[in-house]
Design an enzyme around this catalytic site. Structure first.
Site, short mmCIF file in Angstrom:
data_model
loop_
_atom_site.label_atom_id
_atom_site.label_comp_id
_atom_site.label_asym_id
_atom_site.label_seq_id
_atom_site.Cartn_x
_atom_site.Cartn_y
_atom_site.Cartn_z
N TYR A 1 42.14 47.61 41.42
CA TYR A 1 42.76 46.32 41.08
C TYR A 1 41.70 45.20 41.09
O TYR A 1 41.64 44.37 40.18
CB TYR A 1 43.85 46.03 42.11
CG TYR A 1 44.66 44.77 41.89
CD1 TYR A 1 45.84 44.80 41.16
CD2 TYR A 1 44.25 43.55 42.45
CE1 TYR A 1 46.59 43.63 40.98
CE2 TYR A 1 45.00 42.40 42.27
CZ TYR A 1 46.17 42.45 41.53
OH TYR A 1 46.91 41.30 41.35
N ARG B 1 44.07 49.72 45.30
CA ARG B 1 43.84 48.34 45.71
C ARG B 1 43.46 48.31 47.19
O ARG B 1 43.84 49.22 47.94
CB ARG B 1 45.17 47.59 45.48
CG ARG B 1 45.12 46.11 45.65
CD ARG B 1 46.49 45.49 45.40
NE ARG B 1 46.39 44.05 45.31
CZ ARG B 1 47.42 43.22 45.25
NH1 ARG B 1 48.65 43.70 45.26
NH2 ARG B 1 47.23 41.92 45.17
N THR C 1 50.13 48.24 44.12
CA THR C 1 48.68 48.25 43.88
C THR C 1 48.31 47.71 42.50
O THR C 1 47.14 47.72 42.12
CB THR C 1 48.12 49.68 44.00
OG1 THR C 1 48.80 50.51 43.04
CG2 THR C 1 48.28 50.24 45.39
N GLY D 1 49.45 37.78 42.63
CA GLY D 1 48.47 38.47 41.78
C GLY D 1 47.03 38.09 42.12
O GLY D 1 46.18 38.04 41.23
N THR E 1 50.73 48.35 39.67
CA THR E 1 51.46 49.22 38.74
C THR E 1 51.97 48.44 37.52
O THR E 1 51.80 48.87 36.38
CB THR E 1 52.68 49.84 39.46
OG1 THR E 1 52.28 50.26 40.75
CG2 THR E 1 53.25 50.99 38.67
N TRP F 1 51.03 45.70 36.19
CA TRP F 1 49.92 45.26 35.33
C TRP F 1 49.37 46.42 34.51
O TRP F 1 49.18 46.30 33.29
CB TRP F 1 48.85 44.66 36.24
CG TRP F 1 47.73 43.96 35.57
CD1 TRP F 1 47.71 43.44 34.30
CD2 TRP F 1 46.45 43.69 36.14
NE1 TRP F 1 46.50 42.85 34.06
CE2 TRP F 1 45.71 42.99 35.17
CE3 TRP F 1 45.85 43.96 37.38
CZ2 TRP F 1 44.39 42.56 35.41
CZ3 TRP F 1 44.56 43.53 37.62
CH2 TRP F 1 43.84 42.85 36.64
N HIS G 1 54.83 57.30 40.92
CA HIS G 1 54.21 56.95 42.20
C HIS G 1 53.91 58.23 42.99
O HIS G 1 53.46 58.15 44.14
CB HIS G 1 55.17 56.10 43.05
CG HIS G 1 55.23 54.65 42.66
ND1 HIS G 1 54.13 53.93 42.27
CD2 HIS G 1 56.28 53.78 42.66
CE1 HIS G 1 54.50 52.67 42.02
NE2 HIS G 1 55.79 52.57 42.24
P1 A3P Z 1 50.86 40.42 45.15
O1 A3P Z 1 52.09 40.72 45.93
O2 A3P Z 1 49.62 40.51 45.96
O3 A3P Z 1 50.94 39.16 44.38
P2 A3P Z 1 53.07 46.70 41.72
O4 A3P Z 1 53.12 46.28 40.30
O5 A3P Z 1 52.34 47.99 41.95
O6 A3P Z 1 54.40 46.62 42.36
O7 A3P Z 1 52.12 45.63 42.45
C1 A3P Z 1 52.56 44.33 42.63
C2 A3P Z 1 51.38 43.43 42.80
O8 A3P Z 1 50.75 43.23 41.53
C3 A3P Z 1 51.82 42.06 43.26
O9 A3P Z 1 50.72 41.57 44.03
C4 A3P Z 1 51.99 41.32 41.96
O10 A3P Z 1 51.96 39.92 42.09
C5 A3P Z 1 50.78 41.85 41.20
N1 A3P Z 1 50.91 41.71 39.74
C6 A3P Z 1 52.02 41.82 38.98
N2 A3P Z 1 51.73 41.63 37.69
C7 A3P Z 1 50.41 41.40 37.62
C8 A3P Z 1 49.51 41.12 36.54
N3 A3P Z 1 49.95 41.04 35.30
N4 A3P Z 1 48.21 40.93 36.84
C9 A3P Z 1 47.76 41.01 38.11
N5 A3P Z 1 48.56 41.26 39.17
C10 A3P Z 1 49.86 41.47 38.94
#
Ligand code: A3P
Length: 337
Positions: A233, A166, A71, A305, A73, A75, A143
């Site tokens: 998100y 998200r 969702t 992302g 995390t 970031w 989590h």
């Molecule tokens: P997508 O698979 O839709 O690209 P988590 O960090 O909770 O595992 O979530 C992963 C999701 O956050 C992924 O989404 C990833 O690409 C996205 N993500 C990772 N770093 C990010 C950032 N700095 N800014 C925005 N989204 C990010």
């Protein structure tokens, strides 16, 4: 699908019970284990959650960074860590950027992974699970759903909680790709998309049901708005600077007007952006948990992302089915996703 049970947690206390297990949407196609209404990776994780619930004592200075998987995390961890450690963070000084050598995940301890692995002796010489705090870092990630947090986190300590959620459709798509790539890295067959979708919709995904996870924190944030910050998100993508400022204030590390004038907020937002983080060498070629069963390439944390990437992967029927579940689950809560 078949439900069997396991009873091998007896050494971890008086909460012994029968834990249903079943195949779900999870890493390495593991059987998920059901505990307190949610599905977990394996029994060892449930045992660690027991231990954390029993022994972890929250402190008022703790700041919990909470989320369901996929969702945002990574970031949120990056933003929070950059904010609390910003006297040592400066993207002009490459030696001071903490994300050059480790992923945001390695900057914060994770309650359900780290907690019982650290022990100290009590007065009688037995080992107690012990959480070794870094005095410079008040952040702790988890989590865990709100209802399974250790009581001292949810009730009494006054610590802060930040939660990110998200759109369930994007969360699912992100999770599907994440687990598919993890499976491929172990030469395993990925779960087909339609089967993964059914499992997610049925709540049978890692830390799922997703909607119950979100609702637990949402309701708690309505009850205790000063203690729990609830973020989305999609909102953060739209106005990252605003939410970074809000986050900083909420966790007691607000930006001074001098910092705002010097562009510190923008610097942090840029340093934590998908483009910057995903292009760092450590996130392109590094690995997390190396030489353990959980070893994983850091690049799996970064896919696209984007908001609404589900449009590229789900049929209109799938999207409608998930929207209906979301509407039913969130009905009357005041939350929309
Ligand atoms: P997508 O698979 O839709 O690209 P988590 O960090 O909770 O595992 O979530 C992963 C999701 O956050 C992924 O989404 C990833 O690409 C996205 N993500 C990772 N770093 C990010 C950032 N700095 N800014 C925005 N989204 C990010």
């Amino acid at each position: 699908s078949s439900v069997d049970s396991t009873r091998n947690l007896s050494s971890h206390g008086d909460e012994e019970d029968v834990f249903p297990t079943r195949q779900g949407l999870s890493a390495f196609n593991c059987n998920l284990v059901h505990y307190q209404g949610f599905w977990y990776l394996d029994t060892s994780m449930v045992a660690r959650i027991f231990s954390a619930r029993r022994h972890f004592q929250a402190q008022p200075s703790d700041i919990f960074i909470c989320s369901a998987p996929k969702t945002g995390t990574t970031w949120l961890k990056a933003l929070a860590f950059a904010i609390v450690s910003r006297t040592t963070v400066d993207d002009d000084d490459s030696t001071a950027n903490p994300f050059l050598s480790k992923t945001p995940h390695e900057c914060l301890p994770i309650l359900e992974f780290t907690f019982p692995s650290m022990t100290r002796n009590d007065d009688y010489g037995s080992c107690l699970p012990f959480f070794n705090r870094d005095p410079k870092n008040p952040l702790i990630a988890t989590h865990l759903p709100y209802s399974s947090l250790p009581e001292s986190v949810s009730d009494s300590s006054g610590c802060k909680i930040v939660y990110i959620c998200r759109d369930p459709k994007d969360t699912f798509v992100s999770m599907y790709h994440f687990f598919a790539k993890l499976a491929a890295s172990r030469n395993m067959e990925p779960i087909p998309l339609d089967k993964a979708f059914d499992l997610f919709c049925n709540g049978e995904s890692s830390f799922g049901p997703y909607w119950d996870h979100v609702l637990g924190y949402w309701k708690a944030s309505l009850d205790q708005p000063d203690r729990i910050l609830f973020l989305k998100y999609e909102d953060m993508k739209e106005n990252t600077g605003f939410y970074a400022t809000k986050l900083a204030e909420f966790i007691g590390h607000g930006f001074s007007s001098e910092e705002e004038g010097n562009g510190v907020v923008e610097k942090i937002v840029k340093m934590c952006s998908f483009d910057c983080l995903s292009n760092l060498e450590v996130n392109k070629n590094g690995k997390i948990a190396e030489n353990t069963p959980w070893e994983m390439e850091n690049k799996l944390y970064f896919r696209k992302g984007n908001v609404k990437d589900w449009e590229n992967h789900l049929t209109p029927e799938m999207a409608a089915r998930m929207d209906l579940i979301t509407e039913q689950k969130l009905s009357g809560s005041g939350l929309t996703l």
